[in-house]
Design a protein around this motif. Structure first.
Motif, PDB file in Angstrom:
ATOM      1  N   GLU A  46     -37.603  33.167 -37.079  1.00  0.00           N
ATOM      2  CA  GLU A  46     -37.002  33.355 -35.754  1.00  0.00           C
ATOM      3  C   GLU A  46     -35.548  33.810 -35.782  1.00  0.00           C
ATOM      4  OE1 GLU A  46     -37.382  29.879 -33.372  1.00  0.00           O
ATOM      5  OE2 GLU A  46     -39.303  30.587 -32.547  1.00  0.00           O
ATOM      6  N   ASP A  47     -34.817  33.386 -36.822  1.00  0.00           N
ATOM      7  CA  ASP A  47     -33.389  33.701 -36.833  1.00  0.00           C
ATOM      8  C   ASP A  47     -33.059  34.965 -37.624  1.00  0.00           C
ATOM      9  OD1 ASP A  47     -34.042  32.702 -39.256  1.00  0.00           O
ATOM     10  OD2 ASP A  47     -32.439  31.202 -39.356  1.00  0.00           O
ATOM     11  N   THR A  73     -31.582  38.529 -32.810  1.00  0.00           N
ATOM     12  CA  THR A  73     -32.443  37.747 -33.686  1.00  0.00           C
ATOM     13  C   THR A  73     -33.893  38.052 -33.305  1.00  0.00           C
ATOM     14  OG1 THR A  73     -32.562  35.901 -32.151  1.00  0.00           O
ATOM     15  CG2 THR A  73     -30.777  35.839 -33.767  1.00  0.00           C
ATOM     16  N   LYS A 108     -36.081  36.007 -32.486  1.00  0.00           N
ATOM     17  CA  LYS A 108     -36.408  35.203 -31.321  1.00  0.00           C
ATOM     18  C   LYS A 108     -35.997  35.909 -30.020  1.00  0.00           C
ATOM     19  CE  LYS A 108     -36.019  30.461 -29.717  1.00  0.00           C
ATOM     20  NZ  LYS A 108     -35.344  29.172 -29.869  1.00  0.00           N
TER      21      LYS A 108
END
Length: 807
Positions: free
Chosen positions: A375-376, A389, A391
């Motif tokens: 996610e990052d 990112t 996400k």
RNA sequence: GCCGCCAUGGUGGAAUGGCAGACACCGUGGACUUAAAAUCCACUGGGAGCGAUCCCGUGCCGGUUCAAGUCCGGCUGGCGGCACCA
């Protein structure tokens, strides 16, 4: 007198057969408890030593609930349609109905031999027309509500036997009977729309008391995922739609792949310049199962569609299209976008075919392997998403795609609709006829059950149709709607049909007007506790929840869910931890154990053998220990004093044991409950016991070993005294105040290492314990030249001293 | 491959983060017996020591903690399921 288990067990089973102490009473004012076990498939081998494990455990739970004042329903039946019986019948030329009848007879005798508290008057048999009338009735409800539909689906086709095979009958791509190659063949099938219930089957798990791994498995099987459907323009003028949960990687797409079954392929036959190669690949893929195709470790294969390209809507690039069997038609649209930088399967494919590998999330080394971004991860090479990112990029691209009209948000499920027809004889007939004018027409409810005709020839046909199709007088009928000529559906339902709602039929099994009366359903549903094998988690358990929810929606059943609680047992393996099977020759027949040691010993041992949830291997030697225990219990009956009071010297242990056994039964920890009773019996044996002590022990043992208990109960005059069997007495209660001991043994550690124990008054404070601990020689020695830095003290548990050298 | 689960003495197993191995099976020694079986008693994780005692030990590697079989990360091995076995 000797413990003559054979005589005793026969005596009490005969008694119960007549007095029916296990009859459940619908409408009774006592609280109800509905305990359920998965009804057995009556195979030709008879009961296997694996069956008694779940049956005994639930029997114990139910017997304890009865003693606690519940009106208990513990029913039994037989799930008797199915492939093994049919294959046995074909091989031995005995009609499957006869085979089934014999098998049920054997199973019934064996189950009765084990002394289960089943309410036999409610026994159901799925092959009985009086039972499957209701399965057919429910099918008609599915049909009426547009929940059943016909479509073509691939089936396993044996090129030798010329018939449809079950997956189980296909071994390494060939027929297990004749060894001929098996291919996939399209066949028209009835389907049930379980996918319509996907979301509710997930959501409603929250309120259920299922063991966690069952919930997880069901959720994963249904496989909800939120993503986007992205449209790619094809140079043929078509639009190719793909589903992706990783919209953020759209700039990393370097090729597209179609499943070999994708209809575009036929449509583009004229534009595909290498059609012969593509078509040959498709034919090759048809030979493989989804399972073989999905294997990640195998070498990727595929063919490029020469002359076909698509445009990536995110960046306008032109990219090639392939066909490859790692893409399945059953999930999504049968088209997949290839993102080799960030998916290992795509990376393997791109590497093999020399396709560009575009890195769109920084952090890995995509020249070596795919980087599965978290996610990052930070987006690169991705236009407007650069610097975001992962996400952030996922919703950003979803918005962008919707705004620019090339994509829309979509929730997908892995769950597929349920193929509900089999080209077999031994199953419930499907109550529909096909009329040339009216299409598929249900037969009137008044004509149910549509009985399975008792044919001479139930052998498989060589055209892949059900054996019923050869019975022309049965097949040819009239249309219930227009009266014109019509043909019956000749496929039958799968074995699962019978097990979807059997637990509702138990409530009112002799009702020929309704599936079950409202009164009975409202009184008993839901099932309070359903125990069964983990292997049924994603099929039977999910299917039956689906059927039940559908029946709830059309107002037939009173609750949203069929089962409030679900637990699962481990398998019984052969000696040495191998699966029991005929071919290994390690199958243990319960009859042999009963003959040698008695049913009570078998019941006790199968519970004592280990953690109920885990697989455990059977040992013929170890059974002796359980038998010895019952011998000791028997001897107590002869040796106890006539004092009807509980003896003071055993009182504390008796109360402790009542607590332990009561709690353990509710958690299916029968092994530790039995161990606690063994400890109690060892204490009674070595110190002697009173008749009062024995009375409590018998009540605790009653759910586990009912025969020996009733015999001793009668012998010691309790039956006469109370006018009841032991199983009808109140479950013993324990007194918390009797459990509290006045002293406790505490561990003393220095730097986490055990140095000894001290016995101190219950709830002593740190100073008291410290004073005692410092008297220990080992503690003193460890402390020489040291000073205490820290003291960890947990009341009644532990004292731990952390030391360092004195300066 | 994907999803889920599991791993503790010679064996089956027990242990709310707090004395690893409860309760059994096997084995060894003893009692009883003409003998055997059955029963009863004692011992029974590994290693060193005559002994008090000490060291090691819950599949493997690492971490968190005063304290890890138990919690976390990474492996290895096994089991169940993968939609037509039930």
């Amino acid at each position: 007198m000797k413990y003559d288990f054979t005589r005793i067990e026969k005596k009490w089973q005969d008694n119960w057969e007549v007095t029916k102490p296990y009859a459940a009473i619908t409408g009774d004012p006592r609280p109800k408890f509905y305990g359920l076990i998965e009804f057995p498939y009556p195979s030709g081998q008879g009961l296997h030593v694996g069956h008694p494990r779940p049956f005994t455990a639930m029997d114990i739970v139910c017997r304890k609930r009865r003693m606690q004042g519940f009106n208990v329903l513990y029913p039994i039946g037989f799930d008797a349609f199915g492939l093994p019986t049919e294959n046995y019948a074909i091989k031995n030329h005995i009609h499957p109905a006869v085979v089934t009848k014999n098998n049920i007879k054997t199973f019934t005798e064996q189950l009765k031999m084990l002394g289960y508290g089943f309410d036999w008057d409610r026994c159901v048999d799925t092959t009985d027309p009086k039972y499957y009338k209701w399965t057919q009735w429910i099918f008609l409800k599915f049909f009426e509500n547009d929940m059943a539909y016909k479509t073509t689906m691939p089936v396993n086709w044996c090129t030798g036997c010329k018939c449809v095979l079950a997956n189980e009958e296909v071994v390494d791509g060939v027929c297990e009977r004749c060894g001929s190659p098996v291919v996939q063949k399209e066949k028209s099938q009835w389907m049930l729309r379980i996918t319509k219930y996907a979301q509710r089957l997930i959501d409603d798990l929250d309120d259920l008391d299922y063991i966690n791994r069952v919930k997880i498995q069901q959720r994963n099987w249904i496989g909800r995922s939120e993503g986007v459907e992205v449209d790619f323009k094809v140079n043929t003028g078509d639009t190719m739609t793909v589903f992706t949960t990783r919209a953020d990687t759209l700039f990393g797409v370097s090729y597209m792949v179609l499943s070999p079954e994708q209809p575009f392929l036929d449509k583009w036959k004229d534009q595909i310049q290498n059609w012969d190669a593509v078509d040959a690949y498709r034919k090759e893929a048809a030979r493989k199962s989804d399972f073989e195709r999905g294997e990640l470790n195998k070498e990727k294969t595929g063919v490029r569609l020469e002359g076909i390209t698509v445009t990536n809507p995110a960046n306008g690039e032109t990219i090639p299209v392939f066909v490859s069997d790692y893409v399945l038609m059953g999930y999504g649209t049968g088209c997949v976008m290839g993102v080799p930088g960030h998916d290992q399967r795509d990376w393997d494919f791109a590497t093999k075919f020399g396709l560009p590998i575009i890195e769109v999330v920084a952090g890995g080394d995509v020249t070596k392997e795919a980087y599965v971004a978290k996610e990052d991860g930070i987006m690169i090479n991705s236009g407007f998403m650069n610097g975001m990112t992962v996400k952030e990029a996922i919703p950003a691209m979803k918005d962008y795609a919707e705004e620019h009209g090339f994509g829309k948000r979509k929730v997908n499920y892995k769950l597929r609709d349920w193929v509900f027809t089999r080209q077999r004889y031994w199953g419930e007939p499907i109550p529909l006829v096909n009329c040339e004018k009216c299409g598929w027409v249900p037969i009137p409810e008044s004509e149910l059950p549509l009985e399975l005709p008792m044919v001479e020839s139930y052998e498989l046909t060589d055209d892949g149709e059900s054996p019923l199709s050869k019975m022309t007088d049965w097949v040819n009928t009239t249309c219930p709607k227009c009266g014109g000529p019509a043909k019956r559906e000749t496929d039958t339902m799968p074995n699962w049909a019978g097990s979807c709602v059997y637990y509702v039929r138990y409530l009112d099994p002799h009702n020929d007007k309704e599936f079950a009366s409202k009164e009975a359903m409202e009184y008993w549903m839901p099932v309070d506790w359903y125990n069964g094998g983990m292997e049924h988690t994603t099929l039977h358990l999910l299917y039956s929840r689906f059927w039940y929810k559908f029946l709830y929606d059309i107002g037939v059943v009173p609750t949203k869910e069929p089962y409030q609680k679900r637990t699962s047992h481990g398998m019984i393996l052969g000696e040495g931890g191998e699966k029991m099977s005929k071919s290994r020759g390690n199958v243990v027949n319960p009859n042999d154990i009963v003959a040698q040691y008695g049913a009570d010993t078998l019941r006790l041992h199968i519970m004592f053998i280990g953690d109920f949830e885990k697989a455990v291997s059977w040992s013929n030697e170890a059974v002796k220990g359980s038998k010895r225990f019952l011998d000791r219990v028997w001897n107590l009956g002869e040796r106890c004093t006539d004092d009807e009071n509980i003896s003071p010297e055993h009182e504390a242990l008796i109360h402790k044991t009542i607590k332990k056994v009561s709690e353990d039964i509710d958690e299916l920890k029968m092994n530790t409950a039995i161990a606690a009773m063994m400890t109690l019996v060892n204490d009674f044996t070595s110190k002697g016991c009173t008749k009062g002590d024995l009375e409590v022990l018998l009540k605790l043992l009653s759910p586990f070993v009912p025969h020996i208990v009733e015999e001793l109960w009668e012998m010691k005059g309790f039956a006469e005294k109370y006018g009841k069997m032991c199983m009808q007495m109140d479950w013993p209660s324990y007194d918390e105040s009797k459990l509290v001991e006045d002293s406790v043994e505490m561990a003393v550690q220095v730097a986490g290492k055990l140095k000894g124990t001290v016995v101190v008054p219950m709830d002593s404070d740190q100073d008291t314990v410290m004073a005692e601990a410092q008297k220990l020689e080992k503690v003193q020695r460890s402390m020489e030249g040291m000073e205490i830095v820290k003291v960890i003290f947990k009341q009644n548990k532990i004292l731990n001293l952390i030391l360092k050298p004195k300066k």
